[in-house]
Design a protein around this motif. Structure first.
Motif, short mmCIF file in Angstrom:
data_model
loop_
_atom_site.label_atom_id
_atom_site.label_comp_id
_atom_site.label_asym_id
_atom_site.label_seq_id
_atom_site.Cartn_x
_atom_site.Cartn_y
_atom_site.Cartn_z
N LEU A 98 32.33 21.36 -26.93
CA LEU A 98 30.90 21.52 -26.69
C LEU A 98 30.31 20.38 -25.87
N GLN A 99 31.16 19.56 -25.30
CA GLN A 99 30.67 18.41 -24.55
C GLN A 99 29.80 18.83 -23.37
N LYS A 100 30.20 19.90 -22.69
CA LYS A 100 29.41 20.37 -21.54
C LYS A 100 28.00 20.76 -21.99
N LEU A 101 27.90 21.39 -23.16
CA LEU A 101 26.60 21.77 -23.67
C LEU A 101 25.79 20.53 -24.02
N ASP A 102 26.47 19.52 -24.55
CA ASP A 102 25.83 18.24 -24.86
C ASP A 102 25.22 17.64 -23.60
N ILE A 103 25.99 17.60 -22.52
CA ILE A 103 25.51 17.05 -21.25
C ILE A 103 24.35 17.88 -20.71
N TYR A 104 24.47 19.21 -20.81
CA TYR A 104 23.42 20.09 -20.31
C TYR A 104 22.10 19.84 -21.04
N MET A 105 22.17 19.74 -22.37
CA MET A 105 20.96 19.52 -23.15
C MET A 105 20.38 18.14 -22.90
N TYR A 106 21.24 17.16 -22.73
CA TYR A 106 20.77 15.81 -22.42
C TYR A 106 20.07 15.80 -21.06
N ASP A 107 20.67 16.49 -20.10
CA ASP A 107 20.10 16.59 -18.76
C ASP A 107 18.70 17.21 -18.82
N ARG A 108 18.55 18.29 -19.58
CA ARG A 108 17.25 18.93 -19.74
C ARG A 108 16.25 17.99 -20.39
N ALA A 109 16.71 17.23 -21.39
CA ALA A 109 15.81 16.30 -22.08
C ALA A 109 15.31 15.22 -21.14
N ILE A 110 16.20 14.74 -20.25
CA ILE A 110 15.80 13.73 -19.27
C ILE A 110 14.71 14.28 -18.35
N VAL A 111 14.90 15.49 -17.84
CA VAL A 111 13.90 16.09 -16.94
C VAL A 111 12.57 16.26 -17.67
N SER A 112 12.64 16.71 -18.92
CA SER A 112 11.42 16.87 -19.71
C SER A 112 10.70 15.54 -19.86
N TYR A 113 11.46 14.49 -20.12
CA TYR A 113 10.87 13.16 -20.26
C TYR A 113 10.24 12.70 -18.96
N LEU A 114 10.94 12.90 -17.84
CA LEU A 114 10.43 12.46 -16.54
C LEU A 114 9.13 13.18 -16.19
N LYS A 115 9.06 14.47 -16.48
CA LYS A 115 7.85 15.24 -16.17
C LYS A 115 6.68 14.79 -17.03
N SER A 116 6.95 14.56 -18.30
CA SER A 116 5.86 14.18 -19.21
C SER A 116 5.37 12.75 -18.97
N SER A 117 6.26 11.88 -18.47
CA SER A 117 5.87 10.49 -18.25
C SER A 117 4.95 10.33 -17.06
N GLY A 118 5.12 11.20 -16.08
CA GLY A 118 4.30 11.12 -14.88
C GLY A 118 4.68 9.99 -13.95
N ASN A 119 5.74 9.27 -14.28
CA ASN A 119 6.17 8.14 -13.44
C ASN A 119 6.93 8.63 -12.21
N THR A 120 6.85 7.86 -11.15
CA THR A 120 7.70 8.09 -9.99
C THR A 120 8.60 6.87 -9.83
N TYR A 121 9.79 7.09 -9.32
CA TYR A 121 10.77 6.02 -9.23
C TYR A 121 11.29 5.90 -7.80
N ARG A 122 11.44 4.66 -7.36
CA ARG A 122 11.97 4.42 -6.02
C ARG A 122 13.49 4.53 -6.01
N VAL A 123 14.12 4.06 -7.07
CA VAL A 123 15.58 4.05 -7.16
C VAL A 123 15.99 4.52 -8.55
N ALA A 124 16.98 5.38 -8.61
CA ALA A 124 17.57 5.82 -9.88
C ALA A 124 19.06 5.49 -9.88
N HIS A 125 19.52 4.98 -10.97
CA HIS A 125 20.94 4.61 -11.13
C HIS A 125 21.46 5.40 -12.32
N MET A 126 22.43 6.28 -12.07
CA MET A 126 22.87 7.22 -13.10
C MET A 126 24.36 7.09 -13.36
N GLN A 127 24.72 7.44 -14.59
CA GLN A 127 26.13 7.56 -14.92
C GLN A 127 26.42 9.04 -15.12
#
Length: 357
Positions: free
Chosen positions: A50-79
């Motif tokens: 179920l690791q792929k589902l874990d990553i998918y749900m985490y990815d969705r949670a990140i997008v939800s957080y980014l939208k709700s925060s209203g912040n914009t970022y110049r640089v993103a560093h991802m793993q």
């Protein structure tokens, strides 16, 4: 970036780092899991399938957080390649770095698995996949030439920035005094998953040969979890050789000082941090090209061919018998790794951030 940083930070810039906590941390530490769930609401799946589902749900949670925060970022560093987060950030005009801490496995799967299972009677652990293009990424951080070459082989046409990892060079090298007594014991150390991908089956073959001549004055310590593909062989080695100790998960700061030689015949890495660590303790290192190490053969360590137990045995035998070379390589390795600290790593990463402003 603090105001006392060597770079001029008189302007304000917002950076974003996205990193999923390691599965081992999330599984073994309830506190870490609580923080993970509190900061980024989502699901946690510990079952590998179920690791792929874990990553998918985490990815969705990140997008939800980014939208709700209203912040914009110049640089993103991802793993890791999180498709939804990348798509969202790309639309915001964010410059996106991804860490490629390990090589792209599917670019060299056939080679690695031919060494993992030389008997050719074991089914592949992984299905073949088409290499990911990373076309939506601006740049990749790679820690070694091995990873860079691996990505090129996979046809990943994205700018690469080589930033080697670091080591804690504040530790005191524990150069052990030269051993000339016939009854003195030379201790070899391995750390990592005790499995085929780490080349442990080749280490066992080399050990058998070495014990035919030096059984009474050598010892092998293996630190790490035994993988399923090696359990039977490990049990046989336990019963046959009393000079092998399987230590499990341990505090490595207690084990590096006990060793004379570090041996790591891995088949696939990125830039193995355990090699940096062993060098910082002044241990001579025997490893392979696929470790992605900073070692230069015969200058500050020994590089043996992939999956070659005979050459591995010869390198181990030479360092057992040659006190001077053992100490010379250890001292040279320590000197080399002093140029690769975590402070150096951080400054190199920050420098790349600032170039994109």
């Amino acid at each position: 970036i603090s105001q006392d940083d060597p770079y001029d930070t008189s302007y304000s810039v917002t950076f974003l780092m996205i990193r999923r906590p390691p599965r081992s941390t999330r599984k073994e530490s309830s506190a870490a899991s609580d923080v993970y769930k509190r900061q980024v609401p989502g699901f946690l799946f510990m079952v590998p399938v179920l690791q792929k589902l874990d990553i998918y749900m985490y990815d969705r949670a990140i997008v939800s957080y980014l939208k709700s925060s209203g912040n914009t970022y110049r640089v993103a560093h991802m793993q890791g390649h999180m498709k939804q987060s990348i798509s969202y950030l790309e639309k915001q005009g964010t410059y996106i770095f991804i860490d490629m801490s390990s090589g792209y496995y599917y670019a060299c799967q056939d080679q690695v698995e031919s060494y993992m299972y030389p008997e050719n009677n074991v089914k592949r652990r992984y299905k073949k996949r088409k290499p990911r293009s990373y076309k939506d990424i601006d740049a990749l951080f790679v820690p070694s030439d091995f990873v860079a070459n691996n990505l090129n082989k996979a046809g990943v046409n994205v700018p690469q920035v080589r930033v080697p990892f670091g080591a804690d060079t504040s530790v005191t090298p524990t150069y052990r005094s030269p051993k000339n007594e016939a009854d003195s014991t030379i201790t070899f150390l391995f750390t990592g998953y005790v499995g085929r991908r780490k080349g442990v089956h080749y280490l066992f073959e080399a050990w058998k040969k070495l014990c035919e001549e030096n059984k009474n004055n050598i010892q092998l310590l293996l630190c790490g979890q035994v993988t399923a593909d090696m359990r039977e062989e490990v049990e046989v080695m336990k019963e046959t050789y009393r000079n092998i100790e399987f230590c499990g998960f341990v505090d490595m700061s207690e084990y590096y000082p006990k060793a004379d030689i570090f041996v790591f015949p891995t088949l696939f890495e990125g830039s193995a941090k355990v090699v940096y660590e062993a060098m910082s303790y002044g241990l001579p290192v025997i490893t392979t090209e696929n470790a992605g190490s900073i070692i230069e053969h015969e200058k500050d360590g020994i590089i043996v061919p992939l999956g070659d137990s005979d050459r591995l045995y010869e390198a181990m035998k030479e360092l057992v018998e040659n006190n001077r070379k053992r100490n010379t390589l250890g001292a040279a390795g320590r000197k080399t790794v002093e140029g690769y600290t975590w402070d150096d790593y951080a400054k190199s990463i920050v420098a790349q951030y600032l170039l994109k402003l």
